[in-house]
Write an enzyme that holds these catalytic residues in place. Structure first.
Site: not given
Length: 907
Positions: A278, A311, A314, A274-276, A333
């Site tokens: 970074n 995200e 995170h 879905g997304a990251m 997560e």
């Protein structure tokens, strides 16, 4: 470095650390050169033997040069295999016994991103370079210690043709932007926060951006940028608003402030996830960032908001504090899913959010827990880490954090999270470190609670009740157990928080417990959290003036299965009186489940008995629809019957046709009995209202479109003759004139599943594609709607659509929209019988072929696509044999370790 099982018990810190990483990435159309200069030092805790060799991970790389402190390392001093590079450190001029030993290692490699179809490492999507390095993708960019406990400060230089790639991004803050003598452009980035390689990101492409600013609570001004293709600039505002709301929420609720001068999001069409998250440069699947009323459904808007928040959160729960090893994946997560669920609940309807999360958990995660792929939230071993990006890690992991929040309360939980972030900032840690912070602030012993992380399977609570009218005592006996799973047949009792209330004819009753402690959630002692710790718990409530209706597991206070027999009147009482929205919905679901179970015992042609069993449910829904004070969001939720996948999950083995027929019988009974009420809802709705992705509007659209689906069901079965043509026309008009995608796609899906509107459905399908063929995400909806169509020729249609120009077998979004939707969600079509009424293996073999074809290009997506076949144990006889046969056909082929691990576990 061969493909082998990796065990948590074997964890050892590396013999060497990387303090600084200087990357120079030289992008060319035919090849890309990566020069990687690492400032390394010995781990003083490493043994003399461990220091003898330095093993760097690497995959699909061409090694061009290798140097230590500026001197070339000879070929006899290192070795290469398919998994990496091993350097014989004892062959080099180094004092390996020196605990202060440091050195510089430089590696030059060549890669071909344009040919990288796995979408891991550095690859190209629509002419744009981008990366995906979680979990182990960085090793496809350079030889490196590609493990989460190796945290390094990154300096990244990107060289490319400036005219072709005007946007060149990496983590952190930009420190240089230069035109070189050869006319090429060089951009340098510096991320001051140490991070593991999985958080590295690079993007280079012809993109444009939407910009805004956020001022943090300490007064710093942060530049916010969302990079997209020029055609998508008008679809970024919702994501930008969601980002700013997330940043503000995280400051207010968790005290977490953003730590860089810039935060960037890039939308990519070819993306496995879905997304990251970074660091500072989040790379998103386009489906999770682009949103516009005309092209995006309400669910799409909510998904963008939730994923943007996830995200961003995170940045602390995953980046500033990361995982020591991949066994701890739920540390970041599960915690972050819990945080984004809190955020979404605050932004919209908390009840709707809770119901959606629990529905996913019950129908899909419980199925995962009950099948051959069951694993603990912190597994003891794995072969391929990509296979553990599962609902167990994410959703069940979030429920474990939610239980800690329930047990501690909001204030103590916040103190625990503050301690966790402050104590471990800049570290790679474990689940124990997180739980220890919560234990320290509360003074509690969470040893037993750790079973939630260590044991696979879904705990089950079996409850019996007794009321002594003379003694005014109400007793509950609660037995907890967990069925055997592949890793263990013996389970230790869990610590389970049980949210309880008791209800009488006039409302909630005060709770007075004998010989049992409880944490009261309300000032009038009508709500309590009781902790179950033993295999059997007996509760005695005193001074109970009447036989109560017990409400257990309020708010879904623990991810367990509850077995508690309650009659129709008790469930109706909870459905109408409970103050907890989730419990009201859950009571309604129980009523529906009971009715479906009763209908399964009735002959298919016994119409009179079917009507008798459906009547109480229909009457309850009629009363609900006539209640002018009812919350539209709650009504829409209650009208959704339990999904077929959830019904299958509740049974040891299933008679699929009988189960589906029972569900459809009940659905039709509700449609017919409440036809006038549904018509009133539909006709009263203002179709011209200006679209807003607000909870109140979303609730109204959901109720209206739910009403439409019931109306068309009644019409389709021929029991509302006079209204048929008018309703079909209303549905067509909604499709043609809708000012938002939720209404348009809802009308299309209703037409597709109504035999009486077959001609209109085909016209609408063609019209929809012609209208939206240039919008990739809308075309995905078009594919998915056909994949989910209830029809006897569903598989043939899917096979035909594979040849359509709109379909791309290498694009994960297309695969998910067509193949995964058909095989994973259109269960009656996937498990269809042949012309003689016998189970057919056509769809199973179709899926097997798709998995094998995709495995050659993208093993991650191939493995996820395989999952429907792993549920063979839920089916009896011929179906079970045919599904296992398809799995065996896959097993006989050359496979990636991603697919092989799942196939072998399933068989």
């Amino acid at each position: 470095m061969s493909d082998k099982t990796i065990y948590l018990k074997d964890y050892r810190a590396p013999a060497y650390w990387i303090d600084r990483t200087d990357l120079y990435v030289d992008l060319h159309d035919d090849k890309t050169t990566v020069f990687n200069r690492m400032s390394m030092r010995v781990n003083p805790d490493a043994s003399a033997e461990e220091r003898l060799s330095l093993a760097l991970h690497g995959q699909d790389l061409e090694l061009l040069s290798l140097e230590l402190n500026g001197q070339a390392i000879l070929e006899e001093d290192y070795s290469l295999d398919k998994a990496g590079l091993s350097i014989r450190m004892d062959h080099l001029a180094l004092d390996l016994a020196n605990n202060d030993l440091s050195f510089e290692l430089a590696v030059k490699t060549q890669i071909e991103p344009q040919n990288n179809t796995s979408l891991e490492g550095l690859y190209k999507s629509s002419g744009m370079y981008c990366t995906q390095c979680e979990a182990e993708g960085f090793r496809k960019i350079s030889y490196y210690l590609d493990r989460p406990d190796v945290m390094s400060e990154f300096f990244t230089s990107i060289e490319a043709r400036g005219s072709a790639y005007p946007v060149m991004l990496s983590n952190g803050n930009k420190i240089e932007d230069t035109i070189l003598e050869n006319g090429r452009r060089l951009v340098r980035w510096h991320d001051p926060h140490k991070k593991p390689a999985y958080l590295f990101a690079l993007v280079a492409g012809d993109l444009e951006s939407v910009e805004d600013y956020f001022v943090t609570k300490s007064g710093r001004k942060v530049l916010l940028q969302i990079f997209v293709e020029a055609k998508d600039l008008d679809k970024c505002q919702h994501a930008m608003d969601s980002l700013k709301n997330s940043m503000r929420w995280d400051e207010e609720v968790y005290g977490r402030e953003y730590d860089l001068d810039i935060f960037m999001i890039v939308a990519v069409d070819d993306f496995n996830m879905g997304a990251m998250e970074n660091k500072g440069l989040n790379i998103f699947n386009t489906s999770c960032v682009l949103a516009k009323a005309e092209t995006t459904t309400d669910a799409g808007f909510q998904r963008v908001e939730g994923v943007v928040a996830h995200e961003y959160f995170h940045n602390w729960s995953g980046n500033r504090v990361t995982c020591r090893d991949w066994f701890q994946l739920s540390l970041k997560e599960g915690f972050t899913v819990f945080r984004d669920a809190q955020f979404s609940a605050d932004m919209g309807s908390s009840t709707v959010k809770r119901v959606e999360d629990v529905s996913l958990l019950r129908s899909a995660q419980f199925a995962e827990d009950g099948g051959p792929l069951a694993h603990a939230v912190r597994p003891a071993s794995f072969v391929e880490i990509s296979n553990f990006y599962t609902l167990t890690i994410y959703e069940k992991g979030a429920e474990i954090v939610r239980m800690l929040h329930t047990l501690l309360g909001e204030e103590l939980f916040r103190q625990g999270s503050d301690l966790y972030f402050d104590r471990h900032d800049g570290q790679a840690v474990t689940v124990e470190d997180f739980v220890a912070a919560m234990a320290e602030v509360s003074g509690r012993d969470f040893t037993q609670f750790m079973h939630w992380y260590q044991q696979a399977g879904t705990p089950e609570l079996s409850v019996t009740e007794d009321y002594d009218e003379e003694a005014r005592e109400y007793k509950l006996r609660i037995e907890q157990y967990c069925r055997p799973t592949p890793e263990s047949s013996e389970k230790q009792p869990y610590l389970i928080p049980l949210n309880v209330s008791l209800w009488g004819e006039a409302g909630a009753l005060a709770i007075r417990l004998k010989d049992q402690e409880a944490d009261f959630e309300s000032s009038d002692n009508t709500q309590a959290i009781i902790e179950l710790k033993e295999a059997v718990t007996e509760l005695c409530f005193s001074d109970v003036p009447e036989r109560p209706t017990a409400s257990l597991l309020r708010g879904f206070s623990a991810p367990v299965k509850l077995h508690f027999q309650r009659d129709h009147q008790q469930l109706l009482r909870l459905m109408t009186m409970e103050s907890d929205g989730f419990t009201r919905w859950d009571a309604c679901q129980s009523l529906l489940l009971n009715a479906i179970e009763e209908l399964e015992t009735v002959a298919l042609d016994d119409v009179q008995e079917q009507q008798y069993l459906c009547q109480p449910i229909a009457e309850a829904f009629k009363a609900l629809l006539r209640d002018e004070n009812a919350d539209p969001a709650m009504v829409a939720l209650m009208l959704q019957l339990p999904s077929l996948s959830y019904l299958i999950e509740l049974r040891q083995q299933v008679q699929l046709e009988k189960l589906d027929a029972s569900r459809e019988t009940l659905r039709l009974a509700i449609a017919n009995a409440c036809f006038d009420e549904f018509q009133s809802i539909y006709q009263a709705y203002d179709h011209g209202v200006t679209y807003q992705a607000k909870a109140t509007q979303i609730a109204g659209r959901s109720l209206k479109n739910t009403a439409l689906s019931y109306l068309m069901l009644a019409v389709d079965k021929g029991e509302q003759g006079a209204a048929s043509e008018q309703l079909i026309q209303s549905c067509v008009e909604q499709f043609q004139h809708a000012n938002n995608m939720s209404d348009q796609i809802s009308a299309l899906q209703v037409l597709l599943n109504a035999d009486c509107a077959a001609q209109q459905a085909e016209q609408a399908l063609d019209s929809f594609y012609q209208q939206w063929k240039s919008e990739a995400l809308v075309v995905n909806l078009w594919l998915q709607s056909q994949a989910l169509r209830r029809s006897s020729d569903a598989l043939a249609r899917v096979v035909t659509l594979k040849q359509h120009p709109a379909y791309d077998a290498l694009n994960p979004n297309k695969v998910r929209s067509l193949i995964a939707a058909f095989c994973g969600q259109n269960l009656m079509a996937f498990h269809a019988c042949d012309g003689e009424g016998q189970p057919s293996d056509k769809a199973y073999q179709f899926l097997a072929e798709e998995v094998l074809a995709l495995d050659k290009h993208n093993p991650q997506i191939a493995a996820r696509l395989l999952v429907p076949l792993t549920r063979w144990h839920k089916f009896a006889g011929a179906r079970q044999s045919l599904m296992k046969s398809a799995l065996k056909n896959i097993a006989d082929c050359e496979l990636s370790k991603d697919v092989r691990e799942l196939v072998e576990k399933s068989l």
